[in-house]
Design an enzyme around this catalytic site. Structure first.
Site, PDB file in Angstrom:
ATOM      1  CB  ALA A 155      25.211  15.422  -5.872  1.00  0.00           C
ATOM      2  CB  CYS A 156      25.724  11.082  -3.871  1.00  0.00           C
ATOM      3  SG  CYS A 156      24.053  10.538  -4.397  1.00  0.00           S
ATOM      4  CB  SER A 157      30.437  13.482  -2.784  1.00  0.00           C
ATOM      5  OG  SER A 157      30.538  12.273  -3.870  1.00  0.00           O
ATOM      6  CB  SER A 158      26.585  16.682   0.359  1.00  0.00           C
ATOM      7  OG  SER A 158      26.032  16.938  -0.954  1.00  0.00           O
ATOM      8  CB  SER A 332      24.974  13.361   1.062  1.00  0.00           C
ATOM      9  OG  SER A 332      23.963  13.952   2.186  1.00  0.00           O
TER      10      SER A 332
END
Ligand code: CO8
Length: 371
Positions: A155-158, A332
């Site tokens: 998700a956003c941390s990819s 991300s």
């Protein structure tokens, strides 16, 4: 482990942007139409009327003023309210790979070394266009690269998970250089009829090249990377290959982004602040001495609180970079856009932090030092 550096980055920004005013106008036209069509049921108390959205709320609650998208007309048409992106034949590059390649081309050009030196390609993003073949392999093919390639989704941390994976590959000697791409077409997965979230996301692609430190002339030394995950139902995307097997029907269900934004805010801010401070201590870095924060770009209020906690002072806009006003949340890619646009001016020896956080929950910290 051999040390690694972030040697170059790239950014592709779609040409079309939607302001809050344009987005709210489309949403409110949809709401007016819905309430008019359902006036009898609403006055009979069978259903609630829909409430309008507002530019003032969006800006105050999130800091977002506009967002870039790959297709604007469909999104702001109250009868459509989604990007209209025709399917492409298998022989043509897919749109997700296409924007990734555009960002990667810029990173490769800024790097200035022969692309044969890239040994691996990672496509690290929140939503992949398909299950397989991997987007990363399509990007590798389009760029004429060798080695191996695979997709990863946190998700956003990819992107921070991708940077760590790249640094570990380089560190272990598996490859000398890695290309990571983060194509995010968030508009494809956003419910533009949902008042709580219709304003949150935008589209973009970023790229970064990580290489062996002893091969690099300039760039950013990666001083340390740390990843964390902790299960939460507060941000979900339930779209998946088994949706069509659900007993209630075979039509593609409307499984889009949903979140409990306030809970996310309250839980993620302390988790991330603590993680950054602990990681800095492990590395022997004084967080108050960081010259720049390139934080995940979801909400300006979150970033201001984290910035204050980490730096121990009221950070200036130069220290705590904000790009979400123009780009919205690009999942991300947000922290990489911030790093790409606002890092050239730092001096040799300056320390900074790339940090992401989001669904999962997931978070990643990458401390860097300018060479
Ligand atoms: N217009 C006007 N009023 C509104 C609107 C609107 N559009 N929306 C809500 N309101 C009202 C509500 O009804 C509520 O009214 P009342 O007080 O009368 O009940 C009031 O405004 C306050 O609502 P909220 O409590 O929901 O508002 P917040 O102040 O919490 O702001 C935010 C909402 C901006 C969403 C905020 O909570 C936030 O940003 N939280 C953090 C979220 C976050 O960081 N999420 C990470 C998600 S990204 C990720 O990891 C997944 C990536 C996947 C990518 C997928 C692509 C689509």
């Amino acid at each position: 482990m051999r040390p690694a550096v972030i040697a170059a980055t790239g950014l592709y920004t779609p040409p079309e942007s939607i302001s809050n005013a344009e987005l709210v106008a489309a949403f409110n036209a949809y709401v007016a139409d819905f309430n008019q069509t359902n006036a009898a049921r609403i006055s009979a108390g069978e259903i609630e009327p829909l409430a309008p959205s507002s530019v003032e709320f969006i800006e105050k609650a999130s800091g977002i003023k506009a967002r870039y998208v790959v297709e604007k007309a469909g999104i702001i048409d109250p009868k459509i309210m989604r990007p209209v992106i025709p399917e492409r034949p298998n022989e043509e590059i897919s749109i997700l790979a296409e924007i990734a390649v555009k960002a990667a081309e810029q990173a490769l050009e800024r790097w200035g070394k022969p692309r044969e030196r890239i040994g691996a390609v990672l496509c690290a993003a929140s939503n992949m266009q398909r299950g397989y073949p991997a987007m990363a392999i399509e990007v590798q093919n389009a760029l004429g690269l060798g080695g191996f390639a695979f997709d990863m989704n946190v998700a956003c941390s990819s992107a921070t998970f991708g940077l760590k994976t790249a640094a570990d590959f380089v560190g272990s000697g598996s490859v000398d250089a890695v290309l990571m791409v983060n194509p995010e077409i968030c508009s494809g997965h956003l419910n533009f009829r949902d008042r709580d979230s219709h304003f949150i996301f935008g589209d973009v692609a970023t790229a970064a090249i990580v290489e062996r430190a002893d091969d690099a002339q300039d760039g950013w030394d990666i001083l340390g990377t740390k990843l964390k995950t902790q299960f939460s139902n507060n941000i979900r995307n339930n779209f998946g290959f088994l949706n069509r097997a659900a007993p209630e029907g075979r039509d593609l269900p409307d499984k889009l982004f949903v979140q409990q934004g306030r809970k996310v805010f309250k839980e993620v801010v302390p988790m991330v602040s603590e993680m950054i401070i602990d990681h800095a201590a492990e590395l022997g870095i004084d967080p108050h001495g960081l010259k720049r924060l390139w934080l995940h770009q979801a909400n300006i209020n979150m970033n201001e609180i984290i910035g204050r906690k980490v730096l121990g002072r009221e950070p200036s806009r130069e220290e705590n970079v904000i790009i979400l006003d123009d780009y919205a949340n690009t999942s991300s890619a947000g922290s990489i856009i911030a790093f790409h646009k606002y890092s050239d001016d730092l001096k040799s020896g300056d320390h900074g932090l790339i940090c992401s956080f989001g669904a999962g929950y997931s978070a990643g910290t990458v401390f860097v030092k300018k060479r």
